[in-house]
Design a protein around this motif. Structure first.
Motif, mmCIF file in Angstrom:
data_model
loop_
_atom_site.group_PDB
_atom_site.id
_atom_site.type_symbol
_atom_site.label_atom_id
_atom_site.label_comp_id
_atom_site.label_asym_id
_atom_site.label_seq_id
_atom_site.Cartn_x
_atom_site.Cartn_y
_atom_site.Cartn_z
ATOM 1 N N HIS A 161 1.070 -1.162 0.126
ATOM 2 C CA HIS A 161 -0.160 0.042 0.143
ATOM 3 C C HIS A 161 0.821 1.116 -0.085
ATOM 4 O O HIS A 161 1.976 1.262 0.659
ATOM 5 C CB HIS A 161 -1.052 0.061 1.237
ATOM 6 C CG HIS A 161 -1.866 -1.216 1.274
ATOM 7 N ND1 HIS A 161 -1.608 -2.262 2.354
ATOM 8 C CD2 HIS A 161 -2.844 -1.635 0.703
ATOM 9 C CE1 HIS A 161 -2.555 -3.417 2.066
ATOM 10 N NE2 HIS A 161 -3.292 -2.676 1.072
ATOM 11 N N GLY A 162 0.466 2.244 -0.669
ATOM 12 C CA GLY A 162 1.194 3.731 -0.755
ATOM 13 C C GLY A 162 1.512 4.119 0.552
ATOM 14 O O GLY A 162 2.446 4.542 0.857
ATOM 15 N N THR A 163 0.621 4.165 1.485
ATOM 16 C CA THR A 163 0.756 4.378 3.142
ATOM 17 C C THR A 163 1.957 4.014 3.295
ATOM 18 O O THR A 163 2.735 4.409 4.503
ATOM 19 C CB THR A 163 -0.401 4.126 3.854
ATOM 20 O OG1 THR A 163 -0.875 2.721 3.628
ATOM 21 C CG2 THR A 163 -1.593 4.915 3.555
ATOM 22 N N ASN A 164 2.283 2.606 3.158
ATOM 23 C CA ASN A 164 3.785 2.136 3.664
ATOM 24 C C ASN A 164 4.901 3.015 3.344
ATOM 25 O O ASN A 164 5.642 3.306 4.349
ATOM 26 C CB ASN A 164 3.943 0.534 3.391
ATOM 27 C CG ASN A 164 3.024 -0.277 3.968
ATOM 28 O OD1 ASN A 164 3.150 -1.527 3.524
ATOM 29 N ND2 ASN A 164 1.900 -0.028 4.495
ATOM 30 N N PHE A 165 4.905 3.341 2.151
ATOM 31 C CA PHE A 165 6.237 4.149 1.737
ATOM 32 C C PHE A 165 5.993 5.502 2.381
ATOM 33 O O PHE A 165 6.887 5.958 2.861
ATOM 34 C CB PHE A 165 5.979 4.347 0.167
ATOM 35 C CG PHE A 165 5.993 3.051 -0.700
ATOM 36 C CD1 PHE A 165 7.401 2.718 -1.146
ATOM 37 C CD2 PHE A 165 4.857 2.346 -0.918
ATOM 38 C CE1 PHE A 165 7.261 1.299 -2.066
ATOM 39 C CE2 PHE A 165 4.846 1.108 -1.567
ATOM 40 C CZ PHE A 165 5.953 0.753 -2.124
ATOM 41 N N ALA A 166 4.858 6.105 2.440
ATOM 42 C CA ALA A 166 4.643 7.468 2.692
ATOM 43 C C ALA A 166 4.981 7.339 4.451
ATOM 44 O O ALA A 166 5.652 8.453 4.905
ATOM 45 C CB ALA A 166 3.543 8.035 2.634
ATOM 46 N N SER A 167 4.434 6.601 5.086
ATOM 47 C CA SER A 167 4.627 6.539 6.698
ATOM 48 C C SER A 167 5.894 6.247 6.901
ATOM 49 O O SER A 167 6.531 7.062 7.934
ATOM 50 C CB SER A 167 3.730 5.398 7.221
ATOM 51 O OG SER A 167 2.512 5.527 6.823
ATOM 52 N N ARG A 184 -0.623 14.304 -5.066
ATOM 53 C CA ARG A 184 0.121 14.899 -3.517
ATOM 54 C C ARG A 184 0.328 13.541 -2.907
ATOM 55 O O ARG A 184 0.783 13.556 -1.733
ATOM 56 C CB ARG A 184 -0.692 15.806 -3.292
ATOM 57 C CG ARG A 184 -0.775 17.163 -3.681
ATOM 58 C CD ARG A 184 -1.628 17.995 -3.095
ATOM 59 N NE ARG A 184 -3.088 17.483 -3.358
ATOM 60 C CZ ARG A 184 -3.624 17.123 -2.332
ATOM 61 N NH1 ARG A 184 -3.068 17.101 -0.806
ATOM 62 N NH2 ARG A 184 -5.095 16.564 -2.278
ATOM 63 N N GLU A 185 -0.793 12.830 -3.120
ATOM 64 C CA GLU A 185 -1.315 11.695 -1.899
ATOM 65 C C GLU A 185 -0.295 10.269 -1.884
ATOM 66 O O GLU A 185 0.076 9.849 -3.144
ATOM 67 C CB GLU A 185 -2.580 11.483 -2.064
ATOM 68 C CG GLU A 185 -3.458 12.602 -1.688
ATOM 69 C CD GLU A 185 -5.013 12.228 -1.513
ATOM 70 O OE1 GLU A 185 -5.220 11.363 -0.736
ATOM 71 O OE2 GLU A 185 -5.720 12.767 -2.636
ATOM 72 N N GLN A 186 -0.521 9.598 -1.126
ATOM 73 C CA GLN A 186 0.252 8.496 -0.829
ATOM 74 C C GLN A 186 0.063 7.297 -1.917
ATOM 75 O O GLN A 186 0.813 6.531 -2.235
ATOM 76 C CB GLN A 186 0.098 7.889 0.579
ATOM 77 C CG GLN A 186 -1.376 7.951 1.308
ATOM 78 C CD GLN A 186 -2.138 6.902 0.563
ATOM 79 O OE1 GLN A 186 -1.825 5.858 0.392
ATOM 80 N NE2 GLN A 186 -3.219 7.251 0.521
#
Lengths: 460, 462, 462, 460
Positions: free
Chosen positions: A157-163, B335-337
């Protein structure tokens, strides 16, 4: 279909008079809609009718676990006894703290973890919290400076990278093997003294169980890294496997996915974190503890501090507690059984290729020659919400599909019929879809070119 | 009387679930035995267990020890549990406020089309919620005076954290300091530290005077390294800041961002953040639409246009559909994750959209005049209560020579801890502030209890 | 501390309405001053008052003395008023029963498309409610075993009244007597009298034995003049009637109608009214879907096909629309008052449709097994409680040698009034029955309080 | 659009086993739908979406007063403190009894009556109650046998006729004069020693105030009859005229019309009755009285008995109390002002003839050459609920229209546009309407020929 904006119904400028404050502390005025209650009610009622929710039909967004949200949990969350201030002395909020403690306990058992915090207000906030705990752990061990990398599979998930990035880490992306799982050789190659942690979803976003999870855990642990479990797909494993038993050190739960709290149009969710023994001291403050009689708030010895201004999304957590209490062991185990059965039955019923298997609660079909986003729009004309599209990229024109356990056989057949109807449609029909919805196809690219983000900008 | 026929009996009565068809398993899985058999046959599998591709060593066949209950049973148990919350009237504030939430808020926000939907990835069937969020952004835009507002952050603390990282992204300078006032709640500061830690920023405090900014002290604390200065109005202590214009002037020609913390109700009356030179406005929008919910809130985030592409979180924009009709859609998603991954402006995915819906309903219910009147009332109520408390022997209120919004600090002759505890026993919760002060919050929600409260304070102080 | 600047003040705080735009007048009229001015101009009138064509002598320019309040104020006041209802656990029944109402009932029945709609005079935009009512009729049809059921009557008492006038219409004979058992609640009999008075019918009682029909006594009471015999199961005393078949046999070859009183939950388990020969079934359907609501209910009305065109109240039928799709519509409206006027089968217009919706949701939530299981539980709970009470010195229970449903009568050694009053003081409400008996009702709703109740009974009787 | 019946989704026969009762007291079994909670919720959610309510748009059904139903009243009615048993000792239900007493008092003042009962569960039940009171009055005076007629204007609600008939009276229908009001000559002719009462709606169903009400009252009273007020149109007069002041002896209130309690798809409503001094002793039992401290239940001396098994539709009455409390004098008076203004503005905006005026809260337009029922169907395609049709018969192809005070100017204009659009449509379009609704035109006549009233009959 089109409902006027509030501002198009009324716009009233009000300039305060006879205020208690002197003029130099007040503004000139505000200009906002001034509507009567009947008009207000019609506005929002009509808007609701232009929105698709789970209660309207199947909503098989892969990785989002859009399951039925039991109504009784809202009644509990709406009780006046739940509406309390966060700064009460703990003596005055024993009921709420007991709920926290019980939910911490439930989640510990379900995840096979030793301690849980309920503070993170969303899954991504949970990820950040977990990574900050890993960071604190390495700093505690004097390795904070060296271990500056987080490993993340490409399909994560993209959140993994962003977090991980928010926590200050460099990201090392791991490729998948031909079967769609973590490539052990690549992992062995990537892991080392600079590794802070590996973040993993299991089953992964293809719905595949990472069969080599024990070996993966050994590789990461041997290198001194920690193993982080992204709980997005936990629904597939309820009662059948626990992240703690697989060797994960830290995990988050998405209560709005696994534990049926409503998604609310994008939130609020909640992203509790579980940790194995040895990491409790890093958990956010406060933790709820009990001596059996009284519930108290405790700051863990080496707490990372806070990730939310108070105790997280309390009303959401309360609903999750109610859901778990309702289901119990049998219900939770039945949930994963039916979630996986439903995904397999649905996949069998549709005419599209599903390249990777055996999948669990979700599968990724390929729209083949058709653009997956177009395919989704055409599904709208068949009365259902489409799957997640174009992700993970390992499948061409991916349709990532998760029906959840709450769909009936009849509903799955309706969903399959929608897939198959679109498969049979010609390219023009698909390109023109949707035709039966309140709005026709919306071009998101153009919208982003010159953004109009308020009624003020719209009237400029 | 002996009963031969009707058998009055003490034999155990079988437990029934209130959803009989779910004799075992989940009441929320619709499958009966025939369904399961047909489905298994279709996929050519004998048993559901075969579908789980889990190696034996990590299979779990234990029990969680959680016993499922009927809906009635769960409701009764949780109601009893929550009843253990003491039945006190709260005069508590410090960033979390109770206002009367009109019935339309529950009635409309609980419509299932809203609450059971997810993020609007398919705008064609999500126009309703998209318009709600667009209108929420517009309401926030008007009340903050900023150019753009997002759909929500989690709460005031995380919104402040996001403001700090935004400052780091938009100010190319080498700076790494976030300057915050000494009255900042410890909880908010703790969150701010975690949000900025990864970016290598550090938090420094500047001293305030009489609960407000001392412009001279602020100037002294400022140097090239400062990315952002944060100021609140009303502050967590309830003080209405009187030096916002001065702060704006000081920061006007600097690379330093001016971040103002406030809330949507206060902003309907107090100085327009745009007028005083704020660059970013954060805070708690949940003062409208949510009761006190143990700290659950909704973070407000608005800023000037030039930072648009660095804004965290979701944005809804107006658009047109294929027929040329006006529609709404999520926008600037790059912009988003889920698209930009580690280069996203934030990791936020789930936000507080449903609370934004509630806030928008409540704000619209009040309207411009209702908001302003209620805000005005929130300046009068604490003034009156402070005056009444000030007449109680041993109490001096307000502690700050200032206008207040909703709440104020009062100095106590004696042991504040004992006073707070004694008041709790008498049914009233107030904040303890150090050894010799309390903080008291009054709005229309607890206004009817003011006389009882005063009576108890008098008795406690006697 | 003296405050020069911030003016703490005890001056009165202006009353604000929580809906500011309704500064005067109603918060539910959307007009602002401009609207009114434009509308008056359009109709060429200077003042709204001119529109009232009321002769001066009957004009009212007084005041009702009712002061409007904010929503918050009304809620607070009515909540306080209702708090004056004693906080007792009810073991009360006698025709009004509390069952646990699942959350889906409120959640779905309060959807505004349902609750803010009216009678389905325009079926094309009312298919939802029409289908609900058609399904309600079907549920009632299945549970009563009758051929047809209507959409609802007001309550069990008025349904019985309607059954009596139906008997008068469908039985051409000269008869004018309605025969009811001696256990019939006085309230129901009073309503029955008012419903039958206009038709010149008279009500006669027949004696029962052990709380049930005595077939011999019934036969004795029967003559040519009897239009209808009414029998209940369970009776208002909680007794399950054991002679329904006998009643059916006695009436089989007569012109007299057999009207059975029951309720939808009991009917899921007890003898099928059709099997025992009932012609009409009435009762309270609100045992499902409504909590105890001070007697508000929903009357059940079902009967045999041959009486169809004499049925009172609304009926929904399946139909087809212009496309040939199945649809639903109000039907046989020529029976009703808005068409047939004084020759209508009843004067009923507004009925209890929304309660029918709630009942249908609740019944469907339970399903056939859930209904039957709950009904079975309603036979076991009173049996067990009676056995426990029977062991309390001075209590003999049940008073009737019978099976019971939900409730039973217990004989008391001593003053029943004092016992009932003493139990009320201890937090439990039961019925007093004469000088030396009480009646006690137990369902899953109050089951959790049985042990506490027994404890209090023991203490009171000690 | 079509949603399957519950029985088409599932039909399960369940035969009870191991019951506590012996077999001869139980039935063989029942066959009903067995659905899971998620399926149940979707069923009713979808059905709701196939239904039009006030919150969806204007609902100008004449004589039905479909006004906005304030949401807060539901919260009050839903409180657990309101959920009490009717057989509580009055000492244990003082709160509910206080609400009854206050509402009795409110209604007495609003109606100009001396005593009120809240027991009748609907308007028609109120009518029956009122007529039974009149009957008791005449019987008390020894005139029960002679006074066997009730006078009812031709344009009266059907319930007036039916209620009087249920009470055992003969009906004498009164014609209207050329202006649409009671014909005084005809009244004088009809009235006499056989007259028990005249039932009158004022304003009448044409929206016209019966200007001669004082003379009417004198005529009826002089003949020894009573005057009954049908409260269906009371919304027009709130705060401006009171039935008691006009000479009415008995009246009913429709709280679901005048006092905003929801119509609920056809009910429950409530039809309290007010009576003038001298008739209180005939009111239903029990009446709620108070000595200022305690509320008690009292049986009036010569009570007619009961018209409902207990205290009427309590939850509905509670909502009416909340509504009146919210509005107060100013709000009630504003209600009639805006109700009448709205009707007049709407009538002015539409292209149809309105033969009778000056009307108040409602008017009866004529669809002219078009069948009024067809006209209504065509209005459905314009997104609004049509008016009441073909009644009263004094107007050809009547469209009896009552917008209520809760419609905004904008909404009235939308409604007018719908009227006018249909006025401009050709006969074929109107005959084919509606086309945009979930169901097309439904032929009610055919449906009545061979009635199918249950899913059991449908599958026969």
């Amino acid at each position: 279909g089109h409902e006027p904006l509030l501002s198009e119904k009324d716009s009233t400028r009000h300039e305060p008079e006879d205020t208690y404050l002197p003029d130099d502390l007040t503004r000139d005025g505000i200009e906002l809609p001034s509507l009567s209650e009947p008009e207000l009610v019609r506005h929002y009622t009509r808007l609701s009718q232009m929105n698709y929710g789970i209660d309207d039909g199947p909503y098989p967004l892969g990785s989002c676990t859009m399951k039925y949200n039991p109504k009784f949990t809202e009644d509990i969350a709406g009780s006046t006894a739940a509406a309390i201030h966060p700064d009460r002395d703990p003596e005055l909020s024993q009921g709420a703290l007991q709920v926290y403690h019980e939910l911490q306990d439930y989640l510990s058992r379900i995840g096979g973890m030793d301690a849980v915090t309920l503070q993170p207000p969303a899954g991504a906030a949970g990820e950040l919290t977990g990574i900050l705990i890993a960071k604190a752990y390495h700093e505690h061990n004097g390795e904070g400076d060296e271990r500056e990398e987080i490993l993340v599979p490409a399909s994560a998930h993209g959140t993994n990278f962003a977090s991980a990035a928010m926590a200050g880490y460099d990201i090392v992306e791991l490729p998948a093997d031909d079967d769609g799982r973590v490539d052990l050789d690549a992992l062995t190659e990537a892991v080392g003294e600079t590794t802070a942690a590996l973040m993993l979803t299991n089953p992964n976003t293809l719905g595949l169980f990472e069969r080599d999870i024990e070996e993966i855990a050994d590789i990461v642990h041997d290198a001194g890294g920690l193993l982080y479990y992204d709980g997005a797909n936990l629904n597939a494993l309820l009662g059948r496997a626990r992240p703690g038993d697989m060797g994960f050190d830290v995990m988050h739960f998405n209560v709005h996915k696994t534990f049926a709290t409503p998604h609310g149009g994008g939130g609020p969710g909640a992203g509790p974190i579980g940790v194995r023994e040895g990491l409790e001291q890093f958990l956010p403050t406060p933790q709820v503890r009990t001596d059996g009689d009284e519930y108290t708030l405790v700051e863990p010895d080496e707490s990372i501090g806070k990730v939310h201004g108070s105790m997280g999304n309390w009303l959401v957590l309360l609903k999750a507690h109610a859901y778990i209490s309702r289901l119990g062991d049998d219900g939770l185990t039945d949930t994963s059984a039916k979630a996986v059965l439903n995904a397999n039955y649905l996949a069998e019923r549709i005419d599209l290729e599903v390249p990777f298997e055996p999948f669990h609660h979700e599968f990724v079909a390929s729209a083949g020659e058709t653009d997956a986003a177009d395919f989704a729009k055409a599904m709208l004309d068949n009365g259902v919400h489409p799957p997640t599209t174009k992700w993970p990229e390992i499948v061409d024109e991916a349709l990532m599909t998760e029906p959840t356990e709450a769909e009936s056989k009849r509903s799955l057949e309706q969903l399959a019929a929608a897939f198959n109807a679109v498969s049979d449609e010609d390219a023009d029909t698909i390109a023109d879809a949707p035709q039966t919805t309140a709005a026709k196809r919306i071009d998101q690219t153009t919208a982003a070119r010159d953004p109009t983000l308020s009624w003020q900008q719209l009237s400029e | 009387m002996t009963m031969e026929r009707a058998h009055p009996t003490r034999e155990p009565i079988p437990q029934i679930d209130d959803l009989a068809q779910a004799e075992s398993g989940s009441p929320f899985t619709p499958h009966d035995a025939d369904d399961v058999a047909e489905m298994l046959a279709a996929i050519d599998v004998d048993d559901v267990e075969e579908l789980f591709d889990i190696p034996d060593p990590v299979r779990y066949d234990g029990s969680f020890g959680i016993e499922g209950e009927s809906e009635q049973g769960v409701r009764r148990r949780l109601e009893r549990t929550l009843d253990a919350n003491a039945d006190v009237t709260e005069f508590l504030g410090r960033g979390h406020y109770a206002h009367y939430v009109p019935s339309v808020v529950d009635s409309l926000s609980l419509r299932s089309e809203f609450i059971t939907s997810y993020t609007q990835y398919q705008p064609e069937i999500s126009q309703g919620f998209l318009q709600v969020l667009f209108e929420f952004q517009s309401l926030v835009t008007e009340l903050t005076g900023m150019d753009v507002a997002n759909c929500s952050m989690y709460d005031a603390a995380t919104a402040l954290g996001e403001a700090a990282t935004l400052a780091d992204r938009v100010r190319a300078a080498d700076g790494s300091t976030i300057l915050v006032p000494d009255y900042l709640r410890a909880e908010r500061r703790a969150v701010l530290e975690n949000y900025t830690d990864g970016a290598g920023l550090s938090i420094c405090e500047f001293p305030t005077e009489n609960g407000m900014v001392d412009p001279d002290a602020l100037e002294t604390a400022l140097d090239e390294d400062v990315l952002l200065v944060y100021v609140e109005t009303p502050t967590t202590d309830g003080v209405i800041e009187e030096h916002l214009g001065a702060v704006g002037s000081i920061l006007e020609d600097r690379e330093t961002l001016f971040c103002l913390g406030s809330d949507l109700l206060a902003l309907s009356l107090l100085e327009n953040p745009a007028t005083v030179g704020a660059d970013v406005v954060v805070g708690n929008a949940g003062v409208l639409g949510l009761p006190n919910a143990f700290g659950m809130g909704i973070g407000l985030f608005a800023c000037r246009e030039e930072f648009l592409r660095q804004v965290p979180g979701r944005l809804v924009g107006a658009s047109e559909d294929a027929d040329g009709d006006r529609t709404y859609t999520l926008t600037l998603q790059t912009r988003e994750q889920h698209i930009r991954r580690e280069r996203a402006t934030s990791n936020i995915c789930s936000n507080q959209a449903w609370v934004a819906l509630r806030t928008a309903i409540h704000a619209t219910y009040l309207g411009p005049e209702g908001l302003t009147d209620l805000a005005d009332r929130c300046t009068r109520l604490p003034a009156r209560l402070a005056a009444e408390l000030d007449e109680v022997p041993g109490v001096s209120a307000p502690a700050n020579d200032a206008y207040h919004f909703r709440e104020f600090t009062a100095e106590i002759d004696g042991d504040a801890e004992a006073v707070v505890s004694e008041l709790a026993d008498r049914g009233f919760a107030v904040h303890q502030r150090g050894e010799d002060a309390i903080q008291v919050c009054v709005t229309e929600a607890n206004e009817a209890h003011v006389d009882d409260f005063l009576e108890q304070v008098r008795e406690v102080m006697a």
